[in-house]
Motif scaffolding. Sequence first.
Motif, mmCIF file in Angstrom:
data_model
loop_
_atom_site.group_PDB
_atom_site.id
_atom_site.type_symbol
_atom_site.label_atom_id
_atom_site.label_comp_id
_atom_site.label_asym_id
_atom_site.label_seq_id
_atom_site.Cartn_x
_atom_site.Cartn_y
_atom_site.Cartn_z
ATOM 1 N N GLY A 151 17.603 -4.477 10.842
ATOM 2 C CA GLY A 151 16.194 -4.452 11.204
ATOM 3 C C GLY A 151 15.542 -3.101 11.010
ATOM 4 O O GLY A 151 14.322 -2.962 11.160
ATOM 5 N N PHE A 152 16.346 -2.093 10.639
ATOM 6 C CA PHE A 152 15.792 -0.747 10.505
ATOM 7 C C PHE A 152 14.896 -0.606 9.284
ATOM 8 O O PHE A 152 14.106 0.346 9.198
ATOM 9 N N TRP A 153 14.979 -1.523 8.335
ATOM 10 C CA TRP A 153 14.118 -1.428 7.150
ATOM 11 C C TRP A 153 12.648 -1.450 7.541
ATOM 12 O O TRP A 153 11.802 -0.901 6.826
ATOM 13 N N LYS A 154 12.338 -2.042 8.687
ATOM 14 C CA LYS A 154 10.935 -2.128 9.110
ATOM 15 C C LYS A 154 10.360 -0.759 9.486
ATOM 16 O O LYS A 154 9.138 -0.593 9.548
ATOM 17 N N PHE A 155 11.216 0.209 9.750
ATOM 18 C CA PHE A 155 10.746 1.558 10.102
ATOM 19 C C PHE A 155 10.381 2.392 8.874
ATOM 20 O O PHE A 155 9.707 3.415 8.990
ATOM 21 N N TYR A 156 10.874 2.012 7.719
ATOM 22 C CA TYR A 156 10.657 2.777 6.483
ATOM 23 C C TYR A 156 9.173 2.720 6.086
ATOM 24 O O TYR A 156 8.568 1.661 6.154
ATOM 25 N N PRO A 157 8.517 3.841 5.702
ATOM 26 C CA PRO A 157 9.050 5.181 5.447
ATOM 27 C C PRO A 157 8.814 6.188 6.582
ATOM 28 O O PRO A 157 8.680 7.377 6.325
ATOM 29 N N ASP A 158 8.732 5.710 7.843
ATOM 30 C CA ASP A 158 8.607 6.630 8.973
ATOM 31 C C ASP A 158 9.961 7.311 9.180
ATOM 32 O O ASP A 158 10.885 6.720 9.741
ATOM 33 N N LYS A 159 10.073 8.530 8.733
ATOM 34 C CA LYS A 159 11.366 9.209 8.702
ATOM 35 C C LYS A 159 11.998 9.322 10.084
ATOM 36 O O LYS A 159 13.200 9.089 10.249
ATOM 37 N N THR A 160 11.195 9.665 11.097
ATOM 38 C CA THR A 160 11.744 9.837 12.441
ATOM 39 C C THR A 160 12.242 8.517 13.002
ATOM 40 O O THR A 160 13.344 8.433 13.547
ATOM 41 N N ALA A 161 11.443 7.469 12.857
ATOM 42 C CA ALA A 161 11.846 6.159 13.375
ATOM 43 C C ALA A 161 13.039 5.612 12.610
ATOM 44 O O ALA A 161 13.918 4.962 13.195
ATOM 45 N N TYR A 162 13.096 5.887 11.318
ATOM 46 C CA TYR A 162 14.141 5.323 10.462
ATOM 47 C C TYR A 162 15.466 6.066 10.587
ATOM 48 O O TYR A 162 16.521 5.454 10.694
ATOM 49 N N GLY A 164 15.974 8.837 12.852
ATOM 50 C CA GLY A 164 16.172 9.457 14.157
ATOM 51 C C GLY A 164 15.717 10.893 14.229
ATOM 52 O O GLY A 164 15.723 11.495 15.310
ATOM 53 N N THR A 165 15.281 11.467 13.098
ATOM 54 C CA THR A 165 14.850 12.865 13.088
ATOM 55 C C THR A 165 13.943 13.127 11.892
ATOM 56 O O THR A 165 14.055 12.440 10.874
ATOM 57 N N ASP A 166 13.072 14.115 12.032
ATOM 58 C CA ASP A 166 12.279 14.552 10.878
ATOM 59 C C ASP A 166 12.714 15.939 10.425
ATOM 60 O O ASP A 166 12.079 16.565 9.582
ATOM 61 N N LEU A 167 13.832 16.420 10.973
ATOM 62 C CA LEU A 167 14.351 17.732 10.610
ATOM 63 C C LEU A 167 15.083 17.661 9.276
ATOM 64 O O LEU A 167 15.574 16.606 8.869
ATOM 65 N N SER A 168 15.185 18.773 8.599
ATOM 66 C CA SER A 168 15.896 18.839 7.325
ATOM 67 C C SER A 168 17.129 19.726 7.467
ATOM 68 O O SER A 168 17.354 20.351 8.504
ATOM 69 N N GLY A 169 17.925 19.792 6.394
ATOM 70 C CA GLY A 169 19.105 20.639 6.398
ATOM 71 C C GLY A 169 20.164 20.152 7.369
ATOM 72 O O GLY A 169 20.170 19.006 7.818
ATOM 73 N N GLN A 170 21.079 21.035 7.730
ATOM 74 C CA GLN A 170 22.170 20.670 8.626
ATOM 75 C C GLN A 170 21.671 20.310 10.017
ATOM 76 O O GLN A 170 22.298 19.494 10.716
ATOM 77 N N GLU A 171 20.549 20.880 10.442
ATOM 78 C CA GLU A 171 19.988 20.516 11.736
ATOM 79 C C GLU A 171 19.547 19.056 11.724
ATOM 80 O O GLU A 171 19.709 18.329 12.707
ATOM 81 N N GLY A 172 19.003 18.630 10.592
ATOM 82 C CA GLY A 172 18.629 17.232 10.454
ATOM 83 C C GLY A 172 19.840 16.326 10.496
ATOM 84 O O GLY A 172 19.827 15.281 11.160
ATOM 85 N N VAL A 173 20.896 16.704 9.791
ATOM 86 C CA VAL A 173 22.129 15.908 9.785
ATOM 87 C C VAL A 173 22.666 15.749 11.201
ATOM 88 O O VAL A 173 23.126 14.671 11.599
ATOM 89 N N ALA A 174 22.615 16.813 11.977
ATOM 90 C CA ALA A 174 23.147 16.793 13.339
ATOM 91 C C ALA A 174 22.365 15.871 14.263
ATOM 92 O O ALA A 174 22.878 15.470 15.319
ATOM 93 N N ASN A 175 21.143 15.522 13.890
ATOM 94 C CA ASN A 175 20.302 14.699 14.745
ATOM 95 C C ASN A 175 20.063 13.295 14.203
ATOM 96 O O ASN A 175 19.227 12.558 14.727
ATOM 97 N N LEU A 176 20.798 12.904 13.179
ATOM 98 C CA LEU A 176 20.646 11.558 12.633
ATOM 99 C C LEU A 176 21.076 10.505 13.654
ATOM 100 O O LEU A 176 22.027 10.700 14.410
ATOM 101 N N SER A 177 20.360 9.382 13.651
ATOM 102 C CA SER A 177 20.675 8.299 14.580
ATOM 103 C C SER A 177 20.219 6.981 13.972
ATOM 104 O O SER A 177 19.028 6.686 13.919
#
Length: 239
Positions: A151-162, A164-177
């Motif tokens: 069901g997560f396809w419905k969040f695309y292209p909202d990066k944060t909703a899809y 779990g984070t709008d951060l980039s780089g390794q900080e973004g990877v650490a906050n993926l959900s």
Amino acid sequence: MKNAVLFFLIITFVIGCRQAEDPFSILRDGQWIDLTWAFDEESIYWPTNIPFSHDTVFAGMTEGGYYYSSFHFAAEEHGGTHFDAPIHFAKDGKTVDQIGIEKLTGPGIMVDVRNQATNDRDYLISVEDLQNWEEENGRIPDGAIVLFNTGFWKFYPDKTAYTGTDLSGQEGVANLSFPGIHPDAATWLVENRNIKAVGLDTPSIDYGKSKDFMTHRILFAHGITACENLARLDDLPAD
């Protein structure tokens, strides 16, 4: 770009005509469903990737008096709707150009885990989910392409909703959900069923918090490929 390929056209799922004597009737009479997102400036990429860009090289009238246009685009491999080849996580795995078309076609099934993912955005698709599907629909056929609808396809292209984070780089990877396939489910498929590929509507077949990408490693070591960031999975039947 041999460990992943971007689908600039479409990934399709053909419904109907399953028992047809004429295999081409599937192409003529089946219902075609586009499961891809367009590649553009809204395309979602892995936090460490450089995102999609599109620039005009030339567009207009030339000195010769005729119209001409040409454009430049650039993108890393792991963004938007894309296909992972085994080489992505298996040293001796096949690259995209080594995978025959027969490995990219076959009966498709769709396992619906929307309820589970709604209650837990870090949900890990389990062996029980696969067994429950089989209880209702029968054994997963040999050569199947197994898709999972979170069901997560419905969040695309909202990066944060899809993601779990709008951060980039390794900080973004650490906050993926986001949800993914449990390594135990990957192992069960490898050891108990004969499938060609898996796919789902999130950025990775491993869930967002994965640190070892074990699902990738298990499946790719056995030559099973994967599609990520699929779209519109609600349009598919559950059988």
